[in-house]
Design a protein around this motif. Structure first.
Motif, PDB file in Angstrom:
ATOM      1  N   GLY A 144       6.824  -8.141   1.450  1.00 14.69           N
ATOM      2  CA  GLY A 144       5.678  -7.400   0.952  1.00 14.69           C
ATOM      3  C   GLY A 144       6.010  -6.017   0.442  1.00 14.69           C
ATOM      4  O   GLY A 144       5.106  -5.244   0.116  1.00 14.69           O
ATOM      5  N   ASN A 145       7.289  -5.675   0.334  1.00  9.64           N
ATOM      6  CA  ASN A 145       7.698  -4.379  -0.202  1.00  9.64           C
ATOM      7  C   ASN A 145       7.828  -4.453  -1.719  1.00  9.64           C
ATOM      8  O   ASN A 145       8.105  -5.515  -2.278  1.00  9.64           O
ATOM      9  N   TYR A 146       7.652  -3.320  -2.373  1.00  7.52           N
ATOM     10  CA  TYR A 146       7.644  -3.293  -3.838  1.00  7.52           C
ATOM     11  C   TYR A 146       8.853  -2.509  -4.349  1.00  7.52           C
ATOM     12  O   TYR A 146       9.113  -1.390  -3.895  1.00  7.52           O
ATOM     13  N   THR A 147       9.593  -3.099  -5.288  1.00  7.05           N
ATOM     14  CA  THR A 147      10.785  -2.473  -5.858  1.00  7.05           C
ATOM     15  C   THR A 147      10.641  -2.354  -7.368  1.00  7.05           C
ATOM     16  O   THR A 147      10.230  -3.311  -8.037  1.00  7.05           O
ATOM     17  N   ASN A 193      -1.623  -7.424   0.727  1.00  8.92           N
ATOM     18  CA  ASN A 193      -1.852  -6.126   1.365  1.00  8.92           C
ATOM     19  C   ASN A 193      -1.259  -4.989   0.534  1.00  8.92           C
ATOM     20  O   ASN A 193      -1.909  -3.964   0.296  1.00  8.92           O
ATOM     21  N   GLY A 194       0.006  -5.167   0.102  1.00 14.02           N
ATOM     22  CA  GLY A 194       0.642  -4.136  -0.707  1.00 14.02           C
ATOM     23  C   GLY A 194      -0.034  -3.943  -2.045  1.00 14.02           C
ATOM     24  O   GLY A 194      -0.181  -2.817  -2.524  1.00 14.02           O
ATOM     25  N   MET A 195      -0.488  -5.040  -2.652  1.00 17.42           N
ATOM     26  CA  MET A 195      -1.157  -4.953  -3.947  1.00 17.42           C
ATOM     27  C   MET A 195      -2.466  -4.184  -3.842  1.00 17.42           C
ATOM     28  O   MET A 195      -2.788  -3.339  -4.692  1.00 17.42           O
ATOM     29  N   ILE A 196      -3.231  -4.454  -2.783  1.00 16.68           N
ATOM     30  CA  ILE A 196      -4.510  -3.765  -2.588  1.00 16.68           C
ATOM     31  C   ILE A 196      -4.292  -2.261  -2.403  1.00 16.68           C
ATOM     32  O   ILE A 196      -4.984  -1.430  -3.000  1.00 16.68           O
TER      33      ILE A 196
END
Length: 238
Positions: A144-147, A193-196
């Motif tokens: 769920g982490n964004y790179t 969750n990360g997108m929200i």
């Protein structure tokens, strides 16, 4: 869709610019709990930005003392924190790499420095990218982490064009913390969750609107499962 020129929109951006950490604690977290009670029944399940990793791979160029010092100086200016030199864990003869050879730089931001860097990234840095059309939601990993990757350091306001000898980019990873219940511990839920949270933080994700036509999470989940099945089928045929 909200009007970007409305007074409410301007006030919301100004509050984020003032103190993005305070705005999250006092505003965004409460809104997420209220608007999505099924997703965030407990305060600990609300997504939160934990830390930001910033990396730059220099390869064999790191053996040049001047290039290495210049990169360390740029890291310090951009992040406000001195980076750590990354070294090779083992020797690879085919790539002329020896064990403990200097290969790049990395730094981890937390607390006030993390929020200051995030504010600069969202409201100033992305605007300096030529023909910028937004970031893809496909850059989330299984945790769920964004790179995301930036091709040059000139887009940061601290870097002077005349002082740059070589254009080099960065790899930036946003690490999120959320304690999902066992019923929502899948990769899809972590990415959601990360997108929200990123959308509430005004992160310029370009293809979130694709999923607005679906009325429920099960429908979106079915689309993801269908794409995964088609991808596996294509790989099996190759």
């Amino acid at each position: 869709m909200r009007n970007p020129n409305s007074l409410e929109e301007v006030a919301e951006i100004q509050s984020l610019l003032t103190d993005i950490k305070k705005e999250y604690n006092d505003g965004i977290r409460a809104v997420l709990e209220k608007n999505h009670p099924n997703l965030f029944r407990n305060v600990h399940t609300v997504p939160k930005l934990k830390k930001i990793h910033i990396n730059r791979g220099l390869g064999l160029s790191a053996q040049n003392t001047n290039i290495l010092k210049k990169s360390i100086q740029e890291f310090s200016l951009i992040t406000g924190q001195k980076p750590i030199i990354t070294r090779a864990k083992k020797a690879i003869a085919g790539f002329k790499i020896r064990e403990e050879m200097e290969l790049g730089l990395t730094t981890t931001l937390r607390g006030e420095k993390m929020y200051a860097f995030l504010t600069k990234l969202i409201f100033f840095t992305f605007a300096q990218i030529r023909d910028f059309r937004g970031l893809s939601v496909r850059s989330f990993d299984k945790a769920g982490n964004y790179t995301l990757g930036l091709k040059e350091q000139l887009i940061f306001p601290e870097i002077d064009y005349e002082d740059v000898d070589q254009v080099q980019g960065f790899s930036i990873t946003l690490v999120f913390s959320a304690s999902n219940p066992k019923t929502r511990s899948r990769t899809f839920d972590r990415v959601l969750n990360g997108m929200i949270l990123l959308k509430f933080l005004r992160f310029p994700l370009k293809d979130c609107g694709y999923y607005e036509k679906y009325t429920s999470l099960p429908e979106v989940n079915q689309v993801w499962d269908k794409k995964r099945h088609l991808r596996r089928k294509r790989w099996s045929q190759e």
